[in-house]
Design an enzyme around this catalytic site. Structure first.
Site, PDB file in Angstrom:
ATOM      1  N   ARG A   1     -10.927 -10.886  -0.163  1.00 41.66           N
ATOM      2  CA  ARG A   1     -11.840 -11.770  -0.903  1.00 41.66           C
ATOM      3  C   ARG A   1     -11.302 -13.204  -0.954  1.00 41.66           C
ATOM      4  NH1 ARG A   1     -11.404  -7.901  -6.018  1.00 41.66           N
ATOM      5  NH2 ARG A   1     -11.103  -6.465  -4.273  1.00 41.66           N
TER       6      ARG A   1
ATOM      7  N   LYS B   1       0.846  -1.204   0.000  1.00 45.30           N
ATOM      8  CA  LYS B   1       0.000   0.000   0.000  1.00 45.30           C
ATOM      9  C   LYS B   1       0.876   1.246   0.000  1.00 45.30           C
ATOM     10  CE  LYS B   1      -4.160  -1.701   2.228  1.00 45.30           C
ATOM     11  NZ  LYS B   1      -5.009  -1.623   1.033  1.00 45.30           N
TER      12      LYS B   1
HETATM   13  N1  BES Z   1      -8.399  -3.670   3.297  1.00 48.59           N
HETATM   14  C1  BES Z   1      -8.528  -3.082   2.031  1.00 48.59           C
HETATM   15  C2  BES Z   1      -9.800  -2.266   1.858  1.00 48.59           C
HETATM   16  C3  BES Z   1      -9.989  -1.069   2.747  1.00 48.59           C
HETATM   17  C4  BES Z   1      -9.855   0.203   2.239  1.00 48.59           C
HETATM   18  C5  BES Z   1     -10.356  -1.203   4.061  1.00 48.59           C
HETATM   19  C6  BES Z   1     -10.059   1.315   3.021  1.00 48.59           C
HETATM   20  C7  BES Z   1     -10.571  -0.104   4.870  1.00 48.59           C
HETATM   21  C8  BES Z   1     -10.434   1.150   4.350  1.00 48.59           C
HETATM   22  C9  BES Z   1      -8.537  -4.191   0.969  1.00 48.59           C
HETATM   23  O1  BES Z   1      -7.843  -5.337   1.281  1.00 48.59           O
HETATM   24  C10 BES Z   1      -7.846  -3.615  -0.220  1.00 48.59           C
HETATM   25  O2  BES Z   1      -6.688  -3.401  -0.136  1.00 48.59           O
HETATM   26  N2  BES Z   1      -8.596  -3.387  -1.279  1.00 48.59           N
HETATM   27  C11 BES Z   1      -8.059  -2.858  -2.486  1.00 48.59           C
HETATM   28  C12 BES Z   1      -8.406  -3.842  -3.568  1.00 48.59           C
HETATM   29  C13 BES Z   1      -7.746  -3.591  -4.869  1.00 48.59           C
HETATM   30  C14 BES Z   1      -6.271  -3.839  -4.804  1.00 48.59           C
HETATM   31  C15 BES Z   1      -8.369  -4.531  -5.890  1.00 48.59           C
HETATM   32  C16 BES Z   1      -8.715  -1.507  -2.730  1.00 48.59           C
HETATM   33  O3  BES Z   1      -9.895  -1.373  -2.457  1.00 48.59           O
HETATM   34  O4  BES Z   1      -8.028  -0.614  -3.142  1.00 48.59           O
HETATM   35 MG    MG Z   2      -5.812  -5.286   0.773  1.00 47.70          MG
END
Ligand code: BES
Ligand code: MG
Ligand code: ZN
Length: 476
Positions: A330, A257
């Site tokens: 997921r 991230k």
């Molecule tokens: N844990 C995150 C989603 C999230 C975002 C939780 C903001 C809480 C606050 C999830 O695992 C994630 O990283 N999602 C990505 C998916 C993408 C890489 C397909 C996202 O939503 O950016």
């Molecule tokens: Mg994630």
């Protein structure tokens, strides 16, 4: 928190909480309570206002409620009083229940007062809230006996307090093993069975998608299974399955991230909502059977981490192409759902997860995203949420979105690679593992599980989902 009904204030010395519905600033009649009169020029019950006065060693806190108010606003008003005015609380506190209060209003009031004891300072040397003192007893001044409602309110808030803590404690404390210990302990205390699949058992069972996510961490993943049924059996019961995302920290993995990582201890908030709901359901001894799964893992960066472009084999037998290691939620949910369906075949299934940034982009911080092909259940869960201020709004599961997760090399891929409709394609991915179950609901709570409010300077947990899941199950 213990409570006791009282009928008058005779010989009472301490603090009295007096919720007041709004009259008018132009009201000529002052608000009267005991031997106190408050001119409407200084206080007339306006929402979010409060008036404190002391007389003969009794502190009176008049609490403005406004004219009409919903469950959540009322709960927040009382949480605020309990949180911000605790210095004015003596060891003796009376709550006056206005004659016009309904059961729900009593529930929101008492839950709010108990939630006000929550503080983020888990690692600070600080005084405990007076309500948490073991000798403390909240005296409830009311004409009607609300003791049943009050006991329920305390159970609701107690479960929410635990969920707040689980989410807000740091990820070096709340590891998958910590959650196992929590579940085993609370299961024994509140009355549900717990079974744990560690790394070896998970390998034997073939939970390949779940295991892939945890590979980069020294903290062993834990697949936590909880089973509840009431102590007194009541004929044929409905069977509900719950699955909660239990990522104790989400670095993104090798697709690390670049924004917002500091908040990713919240990535087990869906799991924490399931834990809180299990405790609450068992406390309330609801006449229903519940099987809950929280796959817990840490998504970390290491030479052992799973790789973008890996192909893994899920519990269902379907292969998954990993496009992005940050779409890890997921994966653990896919195995959670498949395991639940194959081994327990519940009639209803709800999964709850901080799944996508896309759901935050769509609904912000006020509403969770709701996905299901079952309209009647969609309404039921939305209504449960509306009643308590945990909003949900539906998004579609149309099959045109399925192409987003079609892979050339495997049965399915974990990300479309496109920066659009992310919450929907994540839901389509989960749907792929539900074997066309006709009563499956997916809740994406990334925007509502963790946020800013008046109770701390930094973002923190909301316990969204604990009451929602319980109320939904109660109303089934
Ligand atoms: N844990 C995150 C989603 C999230 C975002 C939780 C903001 C809480 C606050 C999830 O695992 C994630 O990283 N999602 C990505 C998916 C993408 C890489 C397909 C996202 O939503 O950016
Ligand atoms: Mg994630
Ligand atoms: Zn995540």
């Amino acid at each position: 928190m213990k409570t006791k009904k009282i009928d008058n204030l005779d010989d009472f010395l301490g603090t009295v909480l007096i919720p007041v519905f709004e009259t008018s600033i132009k009201n000529l009649k002052p608000i009267k309570f005991n031997d106190i009169e408050v001119s409407s020029k200084v206080f007339y019950g306006k929402k979010d206002s409060c008036y404190i006065v002391e007389k003969n060693d009794i502190i009176y806190i008049f609490i403005g409620l406004g004219k009409e108010l919903d469950y959540k606003s009322l709960k927040t008003i009382l949480r605020r009083i309990s949180f911000k005015e605790k210095e004015s609380f003596s060891s003796k506190v009376v709550l006056n229940i206005p004659n016009e209060f309904t059961d729900d209003q009593v529930e929101a009031t008492v839950s709010g007062l108990l939630l006000g004891t929550y503080s983020l300072g888990h690692y600070k040397n600080q005084e405990e809230h007076p309500f948490l003192n073991l000798d403390f007893e909240l005296r409830v001044l009311s004409k009607i006996d609300f003791s049943k409602t009050i006991n329920k309110a305390i159970k609701i808030a107690s479960a929410q307090l635990e969920t707040l803590r689980l989410v807000d404690l740091p990820p070096n404390k709340v590891t998958p093993k910590y959650l196992t210990n929590w579940a085993v302990d609370r299961g024994a205390k509140h009355g549900f069975n717990v079974e744990i699949l560690g790394i070896e058992e998970s390998k034997i069972h073939g939970l390949g998608a779940f295991l892939a996510v945890g590979k980069g961490s020294d903290n062993e993943p834990q697949f936590i299974i909880m089973k509840y049924s009431p102590k007194e059996k009541v004929g044929a019961m409905k069977h509900v399955g719950l699955v909660g995302k239990g990522i104790t920290f989400d670095t993104g993995g090798l697709n690390i991230k670049t924004a917002g990582m500091v908040h990713m201890k919240c990535d087990m908030a869906g799991g924490a909502a399931v834990f809180g709901a299990m405790r609450l359901i068992a406390d309330l001894q609801l006449p229903i059977q519940v099987t809950a799964i929280v796959p817990c893992a840490e998504n970390s960066v290491d030479s052992k981490s799973f790789l973008p472009s890996d192909v893994i084999k899920s519990y269902s037998g379907n292969s998954i192409e990993i496009i992005d290691t940050d779409a890890e939620g997921r994966l653990v949910l896919a195995d959670g759902l498949s395991y639940l369906i194959k081994n327990y075949s519940p009639e209803y299934i709800v999964d709850i997860a901080t799944l996508t940034g896309s759901s935050v982009g769509t609904f912000g911080y006020e509403c969770g995203a709701l996905f299901t092909n079952n309209e009647s259940i969609s309404k039921k869960i939305q209504q449960a949420g509306d009643a308590i201020g945990e909003r949900l709004w539906p998004l579609p599961l149309w099959d045109v979105y399925k192409q987003d997760i079609e892979s050339d090399i495997a049965d399915v891929k974990n990300y479309s690679g496109k920066p659009v409709a992310g919450a929907i394609s994540a839901a389509k991915f989960l749907e792929f593992f539900t074997q066309e179950h006709d009563a499956w609901v997916h809740l994406d709570i990334a925007g509502v599980a963790f946020g800013d409010d008046e109770f701390a300077k930094s973002k923190h947990a909301t316990a969204y989902g604990v009451h929602l899941l319980t109320k939904f199950i109660e109303n089934l």
